[in-house]
Design an enzyme around this catalytic site. Structure first.
Site, PDB file in Angstrom:
ATOM      1  N   LYS A 120       0.706  -1.187   0.109  1.00  0.00           N
ATOM      2  CA  LYS A 120      -0.046   0.082   0.012  1.00  0.00           C
ATOM      3  C   LYS A 120       0.696   1.267  -0.054  1.00  0.00           C
ATOM      4  CE  LYS A 120      -4.313  -1.620   1.852  1.00  0.00           C
ATOM      5  NZ  LYS A 120      -5.301  -1.780   2.813  1.00  0.00           N
ATOM      6  N   LYS A 202      -6.221 -11.872  -8.617  1.00  0.00           N
ATOM      7  CA  LYS A 202      -7.363 -12.100  -7.682  1.00  0.00           C
ATOM      8  C   LYS A 202      -8.442 -11.015  -8.011  1.00  0.00           C
ATOM      9  CE  LYS A 202      -8.465 -11.242  -2.995  1.00  0.00           C
ATOM     10  NZ  LYS A 202      -8.128 -11.039  -1.710  1.00  0.00           N
ATOM     11  N   LYS A 205     -11.673  -4.938  -7.146  1.00  0.00           N
ATOM     12  CA  LYS A 205     -12.327  -3.536  -7.429  1.00  0.00           C
ATOM     13  C   LYS A 205     -11.153  -2.688  -8.146  1.00  0.00           C
ATOM     14  CE  LYS A 205     -13.515  -2.121  -3.284  1.00  0.00           C
ATOM     15  NZ  LYS A 205     -13.388  -3.529  -2.467  1.00  0.00           N
TER      16      LYS A 205
END
Ligand code: TRP
Length: 337
Positions: A120, A202, A205
């Site tokens: 992140k 995977k 969104k």
């Protein structure tokens, strides 16, 4: 047996999802659907992790809307706000309070090793805030407040559960048995749903509109997304994730929503083309989601009823959390008049 007595015999289960909007078919098959299978056997808490959502830049109106929407979705999927506790993290102040205490029992070194933090901070290089770094500590507080025995986790959260266990063990080592040490629960059906645009990744969104199916997508949107799903240049329908990731992903999805196996679905579609596979998958997904969407539409219309559920459930969560927090404060020597 009395219900109260049964409650004490059952183990405690905690899980949370971030209200980042658009819960995907992957979330449903991998998490929500399994919660429904577990919710009779455990004392369950299902939390909307709105405080965790603050670690990335967000739109306040959207966060508010997504939080209420996720509560409605939990219920629409079949979780029962009377048997279980379904609530928002920020409504129970003990999460933030315990998180501070646990921060003082967590080392910079162990937090620096978290792969999600590394990912992140790479993705959001302009906003590497302290909350992003201490995110696993808040997650540990979520779990430990409720003397949780089991936490259903996907692979991406396993490391966070490990650090939670380390923090709890460390604290107990100093102050005696304050926290239950939680175990991870890996669900039996491990159908992994991949992106429709890049079936080697995977379903998520963050990969673009056409890569995922949202649980609340309208039937026509679902049909369109499956029509555009990536397959390959051959023509035969067989389950072979290595060499045919796109086709295999469609078979996995079809099997997951029909509770069959990808091999059986491939067998049943022998001799047909990819168009038929896509159509069958789209229709099976639409059929599975229809009752959830209908229930959701009813629930989200009645905001007063949802607010009422949120209030009573936050009270129930608070009563349990406060017991743990008081014990912690006492043990560590915070003076209580
Ligand atoms: N971090 C989890 C996720 O993004 C959500 C979460 C927050 C959670 N607190 C939790 C999951 C406690 C399990 C237990 O998926």
């Amino acid at each position: 047996m009395e219900q109260a007595q049964q409650q004490t015999l059952k183990k405690n289960l905690f899980s949370a999802i971030q209200p980042s909007g658009n819960i995907t078919l992957g979330n449903y098959v991998g998490a929500l659907r399994n919660f429904v299978l577990l919710h009779e056997d455990y004392n369950c808490l299902f939390c909307v992790a709105d405080l965790h959502a603050l670690t990335l830049r967000h739109d306040p109106a959207e966060l508010r809307r997504n939080s209420l929407s996720l509560i409605a979705l939990y219920i629409a999927c079949g979780l029962d706000p009377e048997k279980n506790i379904i609530y928002c993290q920020s409504h129970v102040p003990e999460h933030a309070q315990l998180s501070w205490v646990l921060n003082c029992f967590t080392y910079m070194g162990e937090l620096s090793r978290m792969t999600q933090f590394k990912d992140k901070s790479q993705k959001h290089a302009d906003n590497i805030n302290a909350g992003l770094f201490t995110y696993p500590v808040l997650m540990a507080a979520d779990i430990l407040l409720y003397q949780t025995h089991v936490v259903p986790v996907g692979v991406d959260q396993k490391q966070h559960l490990e650090i939670c266990r380390d923090i709890a063990g460390r604290f107990n080592g100093i102050y005696g048995d304050v926290f239950t040490i939680p175990e991870g629960y890996i669900p039996k059906s491990t159908a992994k749903i991949m992106s429709l645009a890049d079936p080697t990744r995977k379903m998520s969104k963050s990969d673009g509109e056409d890569s995922y199916v949202a649980v609340l997508d309208a039937p026509d949107v679902i049909r369109r997304k499956f029509k555009r799903a990536v397959t390959d240049s051959e023509a035969d329908i067989r389950f072979d994730p290595e060499n045919k990731p796109g086709v295999s992903n469609l078979l996995s999805i079809l099997a997951a929503v029909r509770n069959s196996t990808p091999e059986a679905e491939a067998q049943a579609l022998q001799g047909l083309g990819y168009g038929a596979l896509k159509e069958a998958t789209a229709e099976a997904v639409i059929d599975t989601l229809r009752p959830i969407q209908e229930r959701y539409a009813e629930l989200i219309r009645d905001k007063d009823a949802l607010n009422q559920i949120l209030r009573t459930n936050a009270d129930r969560a608070h009563a349990i959390a406060l017991r743990t927090l008081r014990k912690v404060y006492k043990k560590i020597g915070l003076y209580q008049p």
